[in-house]
Every structure is written in C-alpha cells, then in structure tokens.
Motif scaffolding. Structure first.
Motif, PDB file in Angstrom:
ATOM      1  N   UNK A  48       0.824  -1.228  -0.055  1.00 48.37           N
ATOM      2  CA  UNK A  48      -0.047   0.016  -0.017  1.00 48.37           C
ATOM      3  C   UNK A  48       0.987   1.100   0.145  1.00 48.37           C
ATOM      4  N   UNK A  49       1.070   1.868  -1.143  1.00 44.62           N
ATOM      5  CA  UNK A  49       1.939   2.890  -1.293  1.00 44.62           C
ATOM      6  C   UNK A  49       1.350   4.291  -1.486  1.00 44.62           C
ATOM      7  N   UNK A  50       2.269   5.315  -1.436  1.00 49.07           N
ATOM      8  CA  UNK A  50       1.960   6.607  -1.786  1.00 49.07           C
ATOM      9  C   UNK A  50       3.087   7.249  -2.302  1.00 49.07           C
ATOM     10  N   UNK A  51       2.744   8.265  -3.334  1.00 46.24           N
ATOM     11  CA  UNK A  51       3.972   8.939  -4.122  1.00 46.24           C
ATOM     12  C   UNK A  51       3.876  10.559  -3.154  1.00 46.24           C
ATOM     13  N   UNK A  52       5.092  10.840  -2.952  1.00 52.18           N
ATOM     14  CA  UNK A  52       5.313  11.936  -2.091  1.00 52.18           C
ATOM     15  C   UNK A  52       6.540  12.835  -2.385  1.00 52.18           C
ATOM     16  N   UNK A  53       6.348  13.984  -2.363  1.00 53.21           N
ATOM     17  CA  UNK A  53       7.885  14.654  -2.659  1.00 53.21           C
ATOM     18  C   UNK A  53       8.262  15.389  -1.492  1.00 53.21           C
ATOM     19  N   UNK A  54       9.450  15.891  -1.649  1.00 55.10           N
ATOM     20  CA  UNK A  54      10.272  16.481  -0.504  1.00 55.10           C
ATOM     21  C   UNK A  54       9.427  17.682   0.213  1.00 55.10           C
ATOM     22  N   UNK A  55       8.742  18.460  -0.598  1.00 52.59           N
ATOM     23  CA  UNK A  55       7.967  19.603   0.073  1.00 52.59           C
ATOM     24  C   UNK A  55       7.173  19.381   1.160  1.00 52.59           C
ATOM     25  N   UNK A  77       4.266   1.785   2.363  1.00 53.89           N
ATOM     26  CA  UNK A  77       5.471   1.918   1.205  1.00 53.89           C
ATOM     27  C   UNK A  77       5.683   3.429   0.818  1.00 53.89           C
ATOM     28  N   UNK A  78       6.625   4.082   0.952  1.00 53.58           N
ATOM     29  CA  UNK A  78       6.808   5.405   0.392  1.00 53.58           C
ATOM     30  C   UNK A  78       7.437   5.488  -0.918  1.00 53.58           C
TER      31      UNK A  78
END
Ligand SMILES: [Zn+2]
Length: 506
Positions: A48-55, A77-78
């Motif tokens: 079970x993942x997610x997309x994520x950025x630094x900000x 999961x990142x």
C-alpha cells in the motif's frame, strides 16, 4: 507545530529539528505506537504505497507526515520523489488549483526548481555529460537521507521515484537533446544516446548504493513520434512537424535494424501533411481513416521509426533494472505505465504487459479514474480531429469503449464531469494482471485529487474508497496512491485506508 516559512529554502538542520523533534512531541504516544506496529499492515502480501515529494516533509514535518500516512492511509511503502524537474510528482499543489487541507497554503512557484532531491555522487556520472545538480528547492536538504531513518524505524519501505522530465538548462542537456523532423534541437533527451542511458543507470546505481532503500520506481511518460504526430494522447498538443528523434544515434540504431532513415523522414513529412490537412477539415477523397492507413502501408518506416523510440525507452528500463540488481539482487524496480495506455488502443498495441514484466519487479499501472474522464474525452477529441474525423465523436467514444472493454461509462459531453467509474479501475487492473501472467506484480496507480478542469470530476472520499476497493477486488498486488501527497485531501487518504483495511478483513 507551526508551518514552516515557505519563502526561503529551509536549511537541513532546521528541517531535521522541525521534523523529528517538534512533530513527534505533538502527537500522542498511543497513536505513534499503533501506527508503528507491523501488525497494523492490513495484508502482508499487498503493497500500500503513496507518492510523495520533499516539500511535504519540509512543510509538515517528517514524523507528522509519516504518522498521517500510516494511520489514515494504511500506507506501508513510500515512493519518494527523488529525481525530476516536473510538477506532477514534485512541489506543492500546481498553480491555479486549490490547496488540500494540509501543508503550506501558498504557491511554491518562487522556489520550485527540481533536480536531484538526494545528493548526487560524481563518481556515478563519469560516463555521461549529463550532470543534473542537487535540487536547490530546500537548500542543501537531502530528502532521502532525512526521511529514510524515520521511515525504517516504522517498518515503512522506501523507493526512490525518478522521472524523465528535464529542464533545458541542465548541464549537458543540450548536447544530448533530441532532434526533430525539421532538424531542430528539442527539449527532450534522446534515449538512444549513450550518455542519456549512462545517466539513468548511474542515477539508479547512485541511489541504491548510497542509501538503504528498497528500490526504484522509474517514470517515463514520453511517447514515440507516431502518437505525438497524431496527438493521440490526452494532454499533448498535436505537433506533427515537431516529432522526434532523427539524431545521428537514431540513424545508427535504424541502420542496425535495416530501417531507411530517409524513407522514415519522408513518411513523417507525409504524415505531417495529412495531420495538418485533417485539422483544417480538408477531407481526402477516400476519407481520413483510409488515407491514414494507406500512409502506414506505403510508408512502413513510420511504424518502424516509432518502434525505435519504444525500443530505446524499454532498453533504458532494462538497463536500470540490471544496474539496480547489480547493487543487490533483492532491490526492486518498478515501472510507471502511463495513462494513455488505458484509453488508446494504438498505444496499447505497443505495450505488452508480458514483455514489460520481464524488465521489472512491479508495474505501476495508471488507472486514474476521476481525471480519467476528462483525459479520455480529450483523447477522443484529438483522434476524432484527424484519423477518425469521419466518425461522430460520440459514436467514436462508444466504439472505442468496445475496443477497450470499458463498461457503462458516461457519454462524451458528460465524461469529464462524470469521470471514469470504479469498474474501469477493476477492468484495467484485471487486464494488467492477465497480461503479466504472474511474472511481476501489478500495483494500480489510484487517482487521489489529481487536479482537473473547473467543471471536471473532483475525487470525493467515496470516489477514492470505491477506486481502492475496485483495485483490490480485482486482485491487485497492492496499489499506489497518486500523484503526490501534496495534492490529496486527508479525507480521501482516510477513505483509501478504510478500503484497504476492510478489504484485508474479507
Ligand atoms: Zn536520437
């Protein structure tokens, strides 16, 4: 905690203080311990993942964000945006759209830049002129180094997302840029160029050697010249005279395959004339489709040249996969399969899931259903203005639905407002699972708040719940909430988590 000041890039020290100190103290210990327990993972076999950025970590604090993801989204999961110059995966909400109910409520346009959000180590880029720098958006912050320990402590897996989106001022980019039909340098980089290939393997190796990550998720949404000439996608303009790539490396690759480069160029010039005439409504005497098909019959080099693009794109994927496995065989490589794959039958024909499955450990198959309505309608209008111009667009949509095995979706004039259904998510997931034949995992990419036009579908929590439930019901090996946390409402994240937990009980 106070939101961090967005005007100036934050120093790494301040970021770490903010994220690991203040944020943890602000959260009740019982919540933290619940979230950290491995038993909280609803189904060990699913990702079970997610997309994520630094900000998002900078704006909201690492531990606070990780708590939210685990508690509300049941995330294990990142997919951490590590390399891109694009706003789809990185940065706050894209300008012109409302901010979600978390994070800093102010545009990052003044400091958004992109690049490598980790630390590039020069020894991995010796074989390439392409040398993107560390992303300056958040000062000297190395987001992988900053997030990894906190994520590992919680048992979260971390993948670095890398995306083929560049700026033209990246050192080396001009030397390896594609050449278009008219001989002009393009802004995109040639995937046949040895330096570009060396960059991707160098980047993947750098990240896998320098950090204790779980693997790489590779994004490349670029299309070949045939689809670009027709604008046979959802978003792009129809730019038939600007198709790529006709550089010396492509000419050499063509020669090796016995493809005549002059004939290919002439074929694409004919195709350009056909497209421009069609856009002006100048109907060939035999009709648009027959004329198009005749072009392909008389100039088979059009198809052959288009295949060169796909071959290079997939070779880069295979090389990245091999490079990662050389670091450690247990590391995983995933490939993002773009949206056009699900609604363009011509594109579908160029993508064999069985073949892709030999090059990756998992495929992130885009099944974005809310924005899918708007995008599918755009695709129909694009192809309905050239190749299928003789067909009324509403009928073209219905015909295409049959080709694609879509169920009962909305009519063309209502499609953007209605979105595509959870049934679409189910069917596309089933198709991918059947295609890979068990040779790799299928993780559908779920649309959570992807920005759409003013009158187009906006995902409600119920929409997110239904899409997640449909993907899991179809038998997916997990899913990836997309495109980025910084555009998702927390209620939608919670709806996704609820669907995951309920599915695990069944
Ligand atoms: Zn080229």
């Amino acid at each position: 905690m106070e939101p961090n000041v967005p005007e100036t890039p934050m120093s790494r020290r301040k970021f770490i203080e903010t994220s690991s100190g203040v944020a943890v103290a602000a959260i009740a210990p019982s919540v933290l311990s619940q979230a950290a327990q491995p038993a909280d993972r609803p189904d060990k076999r699913k990702t079970i993942g997610i997309q994520i950025g630094a900000v998002s970590f900078v704006d909201e604090g690492t531990d606070k964000v990780l708590d939210l993801l685990q508690e509300r989204g049941a995330i294990d999961t990142i997919y951490l945006t590590t390399f891109t110059y694009g706003r789809g995966l990185s940065g706050r909400q894209i300008p012109g759209h409302p901010f979600p109910d978390h994070g800093v409520q102010e545009s990052d346009e003044s400091f958004f830049h992109g690049g490598n959000y980790a630390t590039p180590h020069p020894e991995f880029y010796r074989d390439t002129v392409l040398k993107p720098a560390h992303a300056p958006d958040h000062g000297d912050l190395d987001v992988v180094a900053a997030v990894l320990p906190a994520a590992k402590k919680r048992g979260l897996r971390v993948f670095c997302s890398i995306e083929d989106v560049f700026r033209s001022d990246v050192p080396g980019a001009k030397e390896v840029a594609e050449v278009d039909l008219q001989g002009r340098r393009a802004n995109t980089l040639c995937l046949c160029h040895g330096d570009v290939r060396a960059f991707w393997t160098g980047l993947a190796t750098d990240l896998c050697r320098s950090y204790d990550i779980d693997g790489i998720l590779f994004f490349n949404e670029r299309n070949g010249p045939l689809l670009n000439a027709l604008g046979a996608s959802h978003a792009q303009s129809i730019a038939s005279s600007r198709v790529t790539c006709f550089c010396e490396h492509h000419q050499r690759a063509a020669k090796e395959r016995g493809v005549d480069h002059q004939r290919a160029r002439q074929g694409f010039q004919k195709l350009d004339q056909f497209v421009q005439a069609a856009l002006q409504g100048r109907r060939p005497s035999d009709g648009y489709f027959v004329e198009f098909w005749r072009l392909l019959v008389e100039w088979p080099e059009i198809i052959a040249w288009d295949r060169l693009f796909d071959a290079a794109k997939h070779q880069v994927l295979a090389e990245v996969n091999a490079a990662v496995k050389r670091v450690r065989p247990g590391l995983q490589v995933g490939f993002h399969v773009e949206h056009v794959n699900s609604f363009n039958p011509l594109f579908r024909a160029t993508r064999s899931y069985a073949d892709l499955a030999t090059k990756a450990d998992f495929l992130k198959v885009v099944v974005y259903n809310n924005c899918g309505g708007e995008r599918y309608a755009n695709f129909i209008r694009n192809v309905g203005s050239t190749v299928f111009r003789d067909v009324p667009k509403g009928e073209l949509l219905r015909f295409n639905n049959h080709l694609l095995d879509y169920g009962d979706e909305a009519q063309l004039n209502e499609l953007a407002a209605a979105g595509l259904s959870p049934d679409y998510v189910y069917r596309e997931t089933r198709r991918a699972l059947a295609g890979v034949q068990g040779k790799c995992k299928v993780l559908p990419g779920i649309d959570v708040g992807i920005p759409t036009g003013k009158n187009s579908r906006k995902a409600s929590p119920d929409d997110t719940y239904a899409a997640v439930a449909a993907a899991l019901k179809a038998g997916a090996d997990g899913l990836i909430l997309s495109r980025k946390y910084s555009e998702m409402q927390l209620a939608n994240l919670a709806a996704a988590g609820r669907a995951v937990r309920e599915a695990a009980k069944r």
